[in-house]
Design a protein around this motif. Structure first.
Motif, PDB file in Angstrom:
ATOM      1  N   LEU A 214     -20.503 -21.914 -18.020  1.00  0.00           N
ATOM      2  CA  LEU A 214     -19.063 -22.682 -17.073  1.00  0.00           C
ATOM      3  C   LEU A 214     -17.139 -23.274 -17.359  1.00  0.00           C
ATOM      4  O   LEU A 214     -16.634 -23.206 -17.364  1.00  0.00           O
ATOM      5  N   PHE A 215     -18.360 -24.785 -18.540  1.00  0.00           N
ATOM      6  CA  PHE A 215     -17.300 -24.938 -18.915  1.00  0.00           C
ATOM      7  C   PHE A 215     -16.676 -24.709 -19.814  1.00  0.00           C
ATOM      8  O   PHE A 215     -15.100 -24.752 -19.831  1.00  0.00           O
ATOM      9  N   LEU A 270     -15.292 -36.891 -23.312  1.00  0.00           N
ATOM     10  CA  LEU A 270     -16.963 -36.133 -22.446  1.00  0.00           C
ATOM     11  C   LEU A 270     -18.334 -37.001 -22.809  1.00  0.00           C
ATOM     12  O   LEU A 270     -18.905 -37.195 -21.466  1.00  0.00           O
ATOM     13  N   ARG A 271     -18.083 -37.746 -24.230  1.00  0.00           N
ATOM     14  CA  ARG A 271     -19.104 -37.919 -24.166  1.00  0.00           C
ATOM     15  C   ARG A 271     -19.828 -39.235 -23.905  1.00  0.00           C
ATOM     16  O   ARG A 271     -18.497 -40.130 -23.826  1.00  0.00           O
ATOM     17  N   GLU A 272     -20.666 -39.360 -23.197  1.00  0.00           N
ATOM     18  CA  GLU A 272     -21.212 -40.549 -22.284  1.00  0.00           C
ATOM     19  C   GLU A 272     -20.781 -40.782 -21.075  1.00  0.00           C
ATOM     20  O   GLU A 272     -21.136 -41.691 -20.040  1.00  0.00           O
ATOM     21  N   VAL A 273     -20.217 -39.322 -20.516  1.00  0.00           N
ATOM     22  CA  VAL A 273     -19.498 -39.780 -19.560  1.00  0.00           C
ATOM     23  C   VAL A 273     -20.206 -40.230 -17.841  1.00  0.00           C
ATOM     24  O   VAL A 273     -19.913 -40.089 -16.982  1.00  0.00           O
ATOM     25  N   ALA A 274     -21.144 -39.426 -17.916  1.00  0.00           N
ATOM     26  CA  ALA A 274     -21.814 -39.680 -16.815  1.00  0.00           C
ATOM     27  C   ALA A 274     -22.843 -41.412 -16.468  1.00  0.00           C
ATOM     28  O   ALA A 274     -22.940 -41.597 -15.729  1.00  0.00           O
ATOM     29  N   MET A 275     -22.411 -42.432 -17.920  1.00  0.00           N
ATOM     30  CA  MET A 275     -22.357 -43.479 -17.583  1.00  0.00           C
ATOM     31  C   MET A 275     -21.857 -43.696 -17.420  1.00  0.00           C
ATOM     32  O   MET A 275     -21.273 -45.192 -17.278  1.00  0.00           O
ATOM     33  N   THR A 276     -20.261 -43.924 -17.799  1.00  0.00           N
ATOM     34  CA  THR A 276     -18.846 -44.338 -17.953  1.00  0.00           C
ATOM     35  C   THR A 276     -17.787 -44.423 -16.283  1.00  0.00           C
ATOM     36  O   THR A 276     -16.614 -44.648 -16.569  1.00  0.00           O
ATOM     37  N   GLY A 283      -9.469 -45.046 -12.090  1.00  0.00           N
ATOM     38  CA  GLY A 283     -10.507 -45.980 -11.575  1.00  0.00           C
ATOM     39  C   GLY A 283     -11.293 -45.266 -10.177  1.00  0.00           C
ATOM     40  O   GLY A 283     -11.872 -46.197  -9.565  1.00  0.00           O
ATOM     41  N   HIS A 284     -10.282 -44.534  -9.885  1.00  0.00           N
ATOM     42  CA  HIS A 284     -10.971 -44.381  -7.936  1.00  0.00           C
ATOM     43  C   HIS A 284     -11.672 -43.292  -7.872  1.00  0.00           C
ATOM     44  O   HIS A 284     -12.472 -43.141  -6.901  1.00  0.00           O
ATOM     45  N   PHE A 285     -12.174 -42.516  -8.956  1.00  0.00           N
ATOM     46  CA  PHE A 285     -13.060 -41.097  -8.534  1.00  0.00           C
ATOM     47  C   PHE A 285     -14.745 -41.789  -8.650  1.00  0.00           C
ATOM     48  O   PHE A 285     -14.980 -42.226 -10.293  1.00  0.00           O
ATOM     49  N   PRO A 286     -15.256 -41.925  -7.592  1.00  0.00           N
ATOM     50  CA  PRO A 286     -16.322 -43.182  -8.361  1.00  0.00           C
ATOM     51  C   PRO A 286     -18.011 -41.912  -8.375  1.00  0.00           C
ATOM     52  O   PRO A 286     -19.021 -43.343  -8.115  1.00  0.00           O
ATOM     53  N   SER A 287     -17.854 -41.051  -8.547  1.00  0.00           N
ATOM     54  CA  SER A 287     -18.510 -39.580  -8.659  1.00  0.00           C
ATOM     55  C   SER A 287     -18.321 -39.044  -9.592  1.00  0.00           C
ATOM     56  O   SER A 287     -16.862 -38.593  -9.550  1.00  0.00           O
ATOM     57  N   LEU A 288     -19.142 -38.198 -10.503  1.00  0.00           N
ATOM     58  CA  LEU A 288     -18.493 -36.716 -11.120  1.00  0.00           C
ATOM     59  C   LEU A 288     -17.842 -35.774  -9.731  1.00  0.00           C
ATOM     60  O   LEU A 288     -16.837 -34.850 -10.792  1.00  0.00           O
ATOM     61  N   LEU A 289     -19.236 -36.304  -9.473  1.00  0.00           N
ATOM     62  CA  LEU A 289     -18.324 -34.340  -8.233  1.00  0.00           C
ATOM     63  C   LEU A 289     -17.056 -34.798  -7.994  1.00  0.00           C
ATOM     64  O   LEU A 289     -16.429 -33.353  -7.459  1.00  0.00           O
ATOM     65  N   ASP A 290     -16.258 -36.092  -7.689  1.00  0.00           N
ATOM     66  CA  ASP A 290     -15.005 -36.282  -7.004  1.00  0.00           C
ATOM     67  C   ASP A 290     -14.549 -35.497  -7.943  1.00  0.00           C
ATOM     68  O   ASP A 290     -13.259 -34.525  -7.828  1.00  0.00           O
ATOM     69  N   VAL A 333     -20.477 -26.083  -9.182  1.00  0.00           N
ATOM     70  CA  VAL A 333     -19.307 -27.302  -9.591  1.00  0.00           C
ATOM     71  C   VAL A 333     -21.568 -27.612  -9.459  1.00  0.00           C
ATOM     72  O   VAL A 333     -20.896 -29.056 -10.387  1.00  0.00           O
ATOM     73  N   GLU A 334     -22.590 -27.877  -9.294  1.00  0.00           N
ATOM     74  CA  GLU A 334     -23.271 -28.297  -9.796  1.00  0.00           C
ATOM     75  C   GLU A 334     -24.607 -28.688 -11.294  1.00  0.00           C
ATOM     76  O   GLU A 334     -24.430 -29.292 -11.909  1.00  0.00           O
ATOM     77  N   ALA A 335     -24.128 -26.940 -11.501  1.00  0.00           N
ATOM     78  CA  ALA A 335     -23.949 -26.526 -12.498  1.00  0.00           C
ATOM     79  C   ALA A 335     -23.317 -27.188 -14.244  1.00  0.00           C
ATOM     80  O   ALA A 335     -23.973 -27.725 -14.872  1.00  0.00           O
ATOM     81  N   ILE A 336     -21.914 -27.606 -13.760  1.00  0.00           N
ATOM     82  CA  ILE A 336     -21.340 -28.374 -14.279  1.00  0.00           C
ATOM     83  C   ILE A 336     -21.391 -29.906 -14.219  1.00  0.00           C
ATOM     84  O   ILE A 336     -21.660 -30.625 -16.110  1.00  0.00           O
ATOM     85  N   ILE A 337     -22.037 -30.652 -13.565  1.00  0.00           N
ATOM     86  CA  ILE A 337     -21.965 -31.959 -14.314  1.00  0.00           C
ATOM     87  C   ILE A 337     -23.365 -31.387 -14.133  1.00  0.00           C
ATOM     88  O   ILE A 337     -23.504 -32.788 -15.049  1.00  0.00           O
ATOM     89  N   ALA A 338     -24.543 -30.748 -14.015  1.00  0.00           N
ATOM     90  CA  ALA A 338     -25.945 -30.561 -14.897  1.00  0.00           C
ATOM     91  C   ALA A 338     -25.325 -31.089 -15.995  1.00  0.00           C
ATOM     92  O   ALA A 338     -25.750 -32.031 -17.132  1.00  0.00           O
ATOM     93  N   PHE A 339     -24.581 -30.391 -16.558  1.00  0.00           N
ATOM     94  CA  PHE A 339     -24.213 -30.388 -18.019  1.00  0.00           C
ATOM     95  C   PHE A 339     -23.075 -31.377 -18.468  1.00  0.00           C
ATOM     96  O   PHE A 339     -23.924 -32.089 -19.918  1.00  0.00           O
ATOM     97  N   LEU A 340     -22.731 -31.766 -17.980  1.00  0.00           N
ATOM     98  CA  LEU A 340     -22.159 -32.730 -18.111  1.00  0.00           C
ATOM     99  C   LEU A 340     -22.690 -34.031 -18.635  1.00  0.00           C
ATOM    100  O   LEU A 340     -22.298 -34.829 -19.492  1.00  0.00           O
TER     101      LEU A 340
END
Length: 357
Positions: A214-215, A270-276, A283-290, A333-340
């Protein structure tokens, strides 16, 4: 549309991207320069600042040394903490006398592959970039001559400069080159994604395989987040200039003064994106879902009508035409976040037992 995950797994779990499904690229993407995703290559060091282990180790110490700052309390590592994926995980970094910076701190992991630095691209190299925080009144708030005096007066640095540069002389050029050499050494290796595309087909779950596909297709992420660095190293207006608000930021325009650059920001890796997080330049978006849902909605950027027809009318940014509603469902959406999340690696610790004295 029915998607065979087993077929996708077989296609993607290999390094030859020519055997991957065709990416869905926007007409605005220069296909002659397009490079697909993959494993990061070896870092190339500039001719005027070649790699040496001694220079890297000196740069590492300088990076963590708060004596570069006016207060002797703020180091580069304050905003780029190795245990926080080389960022600080707060909306906007705090600097001299707890002043708040105007933008979120990017991770410096893999920064060797960035062509221009800062969200607005005002630095042309890592050596150039390293000079900005030292003199910035909101960050280290010191003149370079004071920084050099502080370091030159530390006896423990003298042999380190000699090992790195041939003699003990402390100059701004040497300080910046050493820090840049250390920063170039910070490279993500062996993420779950890297293992998968290197042939370890079982490394990804079915959900992650779908997210990768999907990405590169329906979600259109590949248009800007391409190359093994997961960034095109270009600047785009993604609807986040926040025109007319207290957080208004025109990005690249502040550097170039060209109207076509209004609201454009550098595509982050987007490397390391889940941690950053938190994410975006503000910095207004608190989650990758947002983040994903914002792009799913086509990056809406409503403009207050009170500005239309005023002297500020010409400064209303135009969101990139590449951005459009994606119509992704919850599963997608959930699949894309899982990939990220597969793009991140283990948290690092840096042990600094003995700082130069």
């Amino acid at each position: 549309m029915s998607i065979s995950i087993s077929n996708l797994r077989a296609q993607y779990a290999q390094a030859d991207t020519k055997k991957w499904p065709e990416p869905e690229l926007d007409s605005l993407v220069d296909r002659s320069k397009f490079e697909d995703l993959g494993v990061l290559p070896e870092v190339e060091y500039p001719n005027d600042n070649p790699f040496s282990e001694e220079k890297k180790q000196l740069g590492k110490l300088l990076f963590f040394d708060a004596r570069l700052s006016e207060s002797k309390q703020i180091a580069c590592a304050n905003c780029h903490n190795p245990e926080l994926a080389w960022t600080d995980n707060i909306t906007r970094s705090l600097g001299h006398e707890r002043q708040e910076n105007t933008r979120n701190a990017m991770s410096i992991m893999n920064v060797a592959f960035a062509k221009r630095l800062f969200w607005d691209g005002r630095a042309e190299s890592l050596e150039h970039q390293a000079s900005f925080p030292i003199s910035d009144p909101v960050e280290m708030n010191t003149h370079s001559t004071v920084t050099l005096e502080n370091i030159a007066n530390i006896d423990g640095y003298k042999p380190l400069f000699t090992e790195a540069f041939g003699d003990a002389q402390v100059t701004l050029d040497r300080v910046l080159k050493a820090i840049a050499t250390f920063e170039r050494s910070l490279v993500s290796r062996n993420s779950k994604f890297d293992k998968f595309v290197s042939g370890k087909a079982e490394a990804f779950t079915d959900q992650e395989v779908l997210g990768l596909h999907l990405f590169r297709t329906k979600a259109r992420c590949i248009n800007c987040h391409n190359t093994p660095y997961f960034s095109d190293n270009l600047f785009h207006n993604d609807g986040q200039a926040l025109f007319g608000t207290n957080d208004e930021d025109f990005g690249l325009y502040n550097h170039t003064n060209k109207l076509e650059d209004l609201g454009k920001f550098r595509t982050p890796s987007l490397r390391e994106v889940a941690m950053t997080g938190p994410w975006m330049h503000h910095g207004h978006f608190p989650s990758l879902l947002d983040v994903v849902e914002y792009y799913n909605l086509g990056n809406p950027a409503p403009i207050q009508k009170k500005y239309l027809g005023t002297t500020r009318d010409s400064l209303i940014p135009t969101t990139s035409p590449m951005l459009e509603k994606l119509e992704l469902n919850k599963t997608e959406v959930e699949a894309i976040i899982a990939f990220l999340e597969t793009l991140s690696t283990k948290t690092q610790r840096v042990n600094l037992v003995n700082m130069p004295e």
